[in-house]
Design an enzyme around this catalytic site. Structure first.
Site, PDB file in Angstrom:
ATOM      1  N   GLN A  80       0.808  -1.211   0.000  1.00 31.14           N
ATOM      2  CA  GLN A  80       0.000   0.000   0.000  1.00 31.14           C
ATOM      3  C   GLN A  80       0.846   1.268   0.000  1.00 31.14           C
ATOM      4  O   GLN A  80       0.308   2.374  -0.075  1.00 31.14           O
ATOM      5  CB  GLN A  80      -0.917   0.015   1.230  1.00 31.14           C
ATOM      6  CG  GLN A  80      -1.944  -1.094   1.255  1.00 31.14           C
ATOM      7  CD  GLN A  80      -2.773  -1.086   2.534  1.00 31.14           C
ATOM      8  OE1 GLN A  80      -2.699  -0.171   3.347  1.00 31.14           O
ATOM      9  NE2 GLN A  80      -3.554  -2.127   2.718  1.00 31.14           N
ATOM     10  N   HIS A 142      -1.423   0.768   5.746  1.00 34.65           N
ATOM     11  CA  HIS A 142      -2.114   1.754   6.587  1.00 34.65           C
ATOM     12  C   HIS A 142      -1.286   3.005   6.831  1.00 34.65           C
ATOM     13  O   HIS A 142      -0.757   3.239   7.908  1.00 34.65           O
ATOM     14  CB  HIS A 142      -2.539   1.116   7.914  1.00 34.65           C
ATOM     15  CG  HIS A 142      -3.631   0.106   7.784  1.00 34.65           C
ATOM     16  ND1 HIS A 142      -4.362  -0.329   8.851  1.00 34.65           N
ATOM     17  CD2 HIS A 142      -4.114  -0.554   6.694  1.00 34.65           C
ATOM     18  CE1 HIS A 142      -5.251  -1.217   8.437  1.00 34.65           C
ATOM     19  NE2 HIS A 142      -5.110  -1.367   7.125  1.00 34.65           N
ATOM     20  N   GLU A 235     -16.164   3.690   8.146  1.00 30.58           N
ATOM     21  CA  GLU A 235     -16.854   4.788   8.822  1.00 30.58           C
ATOM     22  C   GLU A 235     -16.728   6.110   8.080  1.00 30.58           C
ATOM     23  O   GLU A 235     -15.731   6.371   7.417  1.00 30.58           O
ATOM     24  CB  GLU A 235     -16.256   5.005  10.224  1.00 30.58           C
ATOM     25  CG  GLU A 235     -16.363   3.845  11.153  1.00 30.58           C
ATOM     26  CD  GLU A 235     -15.714   4.122  12.505  1.00 30.58           C
ATOM     27  OE1 GLU A 235     -15.825   3.252  13.394  1.00 30.58           O
ATOM     28  OE2 GLU A 235     -15.117   5.207  12.682  1.00 30.58           O
ATOM     29  N   TYR A 245     -11.864   8.792  18.370  1.00 35.35           N
ATOM     30  CA  TYR A 245     -12.832   8.102  17.517  1.00 35.35           C
ATOM     31  C   TYR A 245     -12.832   6.589  17.719  1.00 35.35           C
ATOM     32  O   TYR A 245     -13.478   5.867  16.964  1.00 35.35           O
ATOM     33  CB  TYR A 245     -12.636   8.549  16.066  1.00 35.35           C
ATOM     34  CG  TYR A 245     -13.088   9.980  15.936  1.00 35.35           C
ATOM     35  CD1 TYR A 245     -14.388  10.291  15.587  1.00 35.35           C
ATOM     36  CD2 TYR A 245     -12.252  11.027  16.310  1.00 35.35           C
ATOM     37  CE1 TYR A 245     -14.841  11.596  15.560  1.00 35.35           C
ATOM     38  CE2 TYR A 245     -12.687  12.338  16.301  1.00 35.35           C
ATOM     39  CZ  TYR A 245     -13.990  12.617  15.925  1.00 35.35           C
ATOM     40  OH  TYR A 245     -14.446  13.922  15.932  1.00 35.35           O
ATOM     41  N   TYR A 256      -9.839  -9.824  10.134  1.00 29.93           N
ATOM     42  CA  TYR A 256      -9.894 -10.524   8.854  1.00 29.93           C
ATOM     43  C   TYR A 256      -9.992 -12.033   9.029  1.00 29.93           C
ATOM     44  O   TYR A 256     -10.518 -12.727   8.160  1.00 29.93           O
ATOM     45  CB  TYR A 256      -8.667 -10.162   8.005  1.00 29.93           C
ATOM     46  CG  TYR A 256      -8.688  -8.730   7.531  1.00 29.93           C
ATOM     47  CD1 TYR A 256      -9.626  -8.290   6.599  1.00 29.93           C
ATOM     48  CD2 TYR A 256      -7.781  -7.800   8.030  1.00 29.93           C
ATOM     49  CE1 TYR A 256      -9.656  -6.973   6.181  1.00 29.93           C
ATOM     50  CE2 TYR A 256      -7.798  -6.488   7.611  1.00 29.93           C
ATOM     51  CZ  TYR A 256      -8.741  -6.076   6.682  1.00 29.93           C
ATOM     52  OH  TYR A 256      -8.773  -4.762   6.269  1.00 29.93           O
TER      53      TYR A 256
END
Length: 364
Positions: A80, A142, A235, A245, A256
């Site tokens: 990523q 991430h 979200e 949060y 997962y």
């Protein structure tokens, strides 16, 4: 420019208030290497980042330049990781300043980094790193990486929890799993909400996030973000300075492998999302539509989705979410970013080694 035009219409998920629209889709550029972010230049051109590390220029005539823009910082590219957001400063027309988020380092020790540079119309000049997430992490997942500007000219940079470091999203002594607020030189504003708190880094704006890949500031100064859940629990949040949060103390998703992350979806002192999606749609980018071409979408959030292969339109009713609508599913594409263009059209980037830039306008 590819003039191929596809016709489509939106799919209503809730029929009470939303209004479907007919539209046509044009391919403006293709052959982009996992395009990640799009910025509109004052002269009518566009800048597009490729996750593989290149910044591409589409000139005012609509032509994709063959050579990448020079002066881009070197990114760590794996999984990523790579080059992520390009964001023009609010005074770009005068200053030429822009910002790039990217992963830097090695697989064993890497960070989300932020650089500032000046674009002279052909290349970047004075490119320099102004911020990097601490601590370093292993792996290539991430990073967050989206950028938005507040009315006071400070900027927000969204971050991720590093995947294997999710408990750190509750640790104010580092940047993982947070949104940070920075001055344009990368320093921490003196009025940031965690400044002066023991064991808190001063850049923090909000905490308790998993992987924030969509963030925007509306004309009223409200901050909306979205983030990937695990399996379920994607979200949309209304972000307020200093708030927590919840990740991973509360979540609407599971791991997962099917195991429980937390038994709680609510706890005192932890914020609830405006919207959560289960199953996940894998949200990736977001825009607040304020164009004139699609009046039925005016004031809605448009959320691009990877796994969902759609753009989800979410109506806003004050500080609450209303009806939803699924757009562009007939294209069968993973969408990495969605933007409202200066012309009121919707622009999409598809997530592929040979990705496309698409323009959506009314069918008539």
């Amino acid at each position: 420019m590819n003039k191929t035009t596809l016709l489509g219409s939106s799919l209503l998920l809730c029929a009470s208030a939303a209004t479907a629209a007919d539209y046509q889709v044009e391919t403006l550029a293709d052959g982009l290497s996992n395009p990640w972010s799009l910025a509109f230049l004052p002269d009518g051109g566009m800048l597009v980042t490729e996750r593989s590390g290149q910044l591409r220029l589409i000139d005012a005539a609509g032509q994709l330049r063959a050579e990448p823009v020079a002066g881009v910082p070197e990114a760590f590219v794996n999984g990523q990781s790579g080059l992520m957001e390009v964001a023009l400063a609010p005074d770009f027309a005068e200053s030429g300043e822009l910002f790039l988020s990217y992963s830097c380092g090695t697989r064993e020790a890497n960070h989300t980094c932020l650089a500032a540079a000046t674009f002279n119309g052909e290349a970047l000049e004075n490119t320099h790193e102004i911020f990097r997430v601490q601590p370093a992490k292993k792996g290539s997942a991430h990073y967050g990486g989206r950028i938005a500007f507040l009315p006071d000219n400070t900027l927000l940079l969204s971050l991720g929890d590093g995947f294997d470091y999710r408990e750190q999203a509750q640790n104010t002594a580092n940047h993982l799993g947070s949104i940070v607020r920075l001055n344009r030189d990368g320093s921490a504003p003196e009025d940031n909400p965690f400044v002066g708190q023991a064991d808190a880094v001063p850049e923090l704006y909000s905490i308790g996030h998993r992987n924030v890949q969509g963030i925007l500031v509306d004309d009223a100064g409200r901050v909306f973000s979205h983030e990937h859940g695990p399996r379920g629990g994607d979200e949309i949040n209304l972000i307020e300075a200093g708030k927590n949060y919840g990740w991973p103390k509360i979540t609407y998703g599971i791991d997962y492998n099917g195991s429980q992350i937390s038994p709680y979806t609510e706890l005192p002192g932890l914020e609830q999302p405006l919207v959560y999606w289960d199953p996940s749609i894998a949200p990736s980018g977001m825009t607040l539509y304020q164009g004139e071409l699609f009046p039925e979408w005016q004031g809605s959030l448009l959320v691009s989705a990877l796994a969902g292969k759609e753009v989800r339109r979410v109506e806003l009713k004050g500080n609450a979410a209303g009806e939803q609508e699924s757009l562009f599913t007939e294209l069968d594409q993973r969408f990495r970013d969605v933007r409202t263009g200066p012309d009121g059209a919707v622009y999409l980037l598809t997530d592929s080694p040979s990705g496309q830039l698409l323009r959506v306008a009314p069918a008539n």
